[in-house]
Scaffold this motif. Sequence first.
Motif, short mmCIF file in Angstrom:
data_model
loop_
_atom_site.label_atom_id
_atom_site.label_comp_id
_atom_site.label_asym_id
_atom_site.label_seq_id
_atom_site.Cartn_x
_atom_site.Cartn_y
_atom_site.Cartn_z
N GLU A 135 9.04 4.56 -3.80
CA GLU A 135 8.38 5.42 -2.73
C GLU A 135 9.38 6.12 -1.74
O GLU A 135 9.50 7.11 -1.37
CB GLU A 135 7.30 4.74 -2.00
CG GLU A 135 6.43 5.58 -0.75
CD GLU A 135 5.45 4.95 -0.16
OE1 GLU A 135 4.16 5.55 0.15
OE2 GLU A 135 5.48 3.56 -0.05
N LYS A 151 9.36 9.51 -3.83
CA LYS A 151 7.85 9.30 -3.56
C LYS A 151 7.20 10.61 -4.54
O LYS A 151 6.17 10.25 -4.91
CB LYS A 151 7.62 9.74 -2.13
CG LYS A 151 6.28 9.53 -1.81
CD LYS A 151 5.81 9.54 -0.28
CE LYS A 151 4.34 9.97 -0.07
NZ LYS A 151 3.52 9.01 -1.25
N ASP A 157 4.38 9.91 -7.12
CA ASP A 157 3.03 10.12 -7.15
C ASP A 157 2.89 11.07 -8.34
O ASP A 157 1.60 10.80 -8.63
CB ASP A 157 3.04 11.00 -5.88
CG ASP A 157 2.98 10.43 -4.47
OD1 ASP A 157 3.18 9.10 -4.61
OD2 ASP A 157 2.92 10.96 -3.40
N TYR A 162 -1.53 1.22 -4.82
CA TYR A 162 -0.71 2.43 -4.28
C TYR A 162 -1.37 3.69 -4.33
O TYR A 162 -1.39 4.60 -3.52
CB TYR A 162 0.38 2.53 -5.30
CG TYR A 162 1.44 3.68 -4.76
CD1 TYR A 162 2.44 3.35 -3.91
CD2 TYR A 162 1.21 5.00 -5.39
CE1 TYR A 162 3.21 4.47 -3.42
CE2 TYR A 162 2.29 6.12 -4.81
CZ TYR A 162 3.12 5.72 -3.84
OH TYR A 162 3.78 6.80 -3.60
N LEU A 172 -4.20 3.51 -1.35
CA LEU A 172 -3.57 3.73 -0.18
C LEU A 172 -2.65 4.87 -0.02
O LEU A 172 -2.79 5.57 1.30
CB LEU A 172 -2.52 2.45 0.11
CG LEU A 172 -3.38 1.16 0.51
CD1 LEU A 172 -2.24 -0.07 0.28
CD2 LEU A 172 -3.97 1.35 1.64
N ARG A 173 -1.80 5.36 -0.91
CA ARG A 173 -0.80 6.39 -0.63
C ARG A 173 -1.16 7.63 -1.07
O ARG A 173 -0.58 8.86 -0.59
CB ARG A 173 0.83 5.77 -1.23
CG ARG A 173 0.98 4.75 -0.68
CD ARG A 173 1.46 4.79 0.94
NE ARG A 173 2.66 3.71 1.23
CZ ARG A 173 2.10 3.03 2.36
NH1 ARG A 173 1.15 3.15 2.99
NH2 ARG A 173 3.07 2.21 2.54
N GLY A 231 -5.35 7.95 0.38
CA GLY A 231 -5.27 7.61 2.04
C GLY A 231 -6.07 6.80 2.33
O GLY A 231 -6.90 6.90 3.72
#
Length: 420
Positions: A199, A203, A207, A407, A410-411, A414
């Motif tokens: 990340e 990132k 992603d 992940y 969360l990432r 959101g």
Amino acid sequence: MNFNISVCCETCDEKTNCRLGISNRAYQPLRFRCASCGSPIDITMIPDFENVGIDIQVSGAEQVKTDRFEEGVNFVDLHLDFPVRFGEYVMGMTPYMAATMRIGHQEMQMHSVRVNYLNEVYEREKEIKSIFTLYKKGKANLFRKGALSFLGSSMACKSQLDQNRALYYVIEKSFFPFSEPKNNLDATSLYTEKLIELEKAKKDKLDRFIKEIVNTGFLKNVQEDCLEIYPRIIDIELMLRPALFLDFDKEYQGNQVPYRVSAHEFLDAKDLYKDIAEIISRALVLVAGFNNLLKRDSHDEFENVPGAPKDLDKFADYPLGKKLDFIDDPWYALDANVMDNQLRNSVAHYKAEYDEVSQEITYYPKREGIKQQKSESMYFLDFSRRILMAFRELHRMNHFTKCLFVYYYLRVLGEKGTPV
């Protein structure tokens, strides 16, 4: 506690003397094959622990009265929790005593803790299986109710992130006797560390990888494939008890000793080994994509060597043995001894023979046309051990799917994490 009985085979009238070791399980089904004709003989014990009594039922043979065990008569030790074998009757050398002499009292206490915990798992089998089914079916409210009841917890369990966490709490609570908690914790720490590393450095590329495996349904499918295996492990928990014992029996490693498993047989479990191997093979796609990201700039970019797949999609179609060749200097250490591809192929393609009396498995790993001359062999206990080790590897990989979902929630989406 032990009971001595003698039985006479209904098929051939051969007599067998049996020493029955008592486990703490409420229902204890035992099986062996008549040494003379190979017919199955089932002995079921239902202990009455309060009154120090036991109900013994025999099928496939008739129980006969015997004042003592005579020499020259077939003899078998039987116990759910330890490896046992045919041989000569030795007074006092019970399955428990023989097992304790092999591993020591401290390790025996640890083994006893695990097999006693399995009694609780067995008793809550329907509840555990229902939780997995509700999760896979997306029944969020019913899953939450079932999971929190099973865990005895009131933790948050409404968001996708929270439900993912609750699922793995259920898994850990249910299957800790089969797994290796410290190794699982170390693996999860490694996954988290590598995710943080990627990340920070890449990132956008991370992603992109996460979105692809989620949007195609691949990550969910791998997770659900893993969830299909857990209930099947409960189904054969009796078979795996002696295999768990070998965690402590260091002298056994690598030795082909004709120890017996007192419950289940090869045909009950051979497909499970094959299926676990197939799921591990699919999960390696996640490992490979992650490996490519760590070493190169794209999850689709493999090391430039002859035969390498052009992208992750092509890699997914490679067989298990070939996949391992193209994960270069991996961050994830897959134990090559866990998945024996030759054994897997032999079992999958009916190139294995099973002696039901000795419990010896003979398999033919080479391509020999119709000849089948070069064979390998192992005993059923060894095969049970292979299933246990393969399950542990699958379980460790399933924790990787958990971390990838964490992940994503969360990432990428959101979602907000909530305290345990």
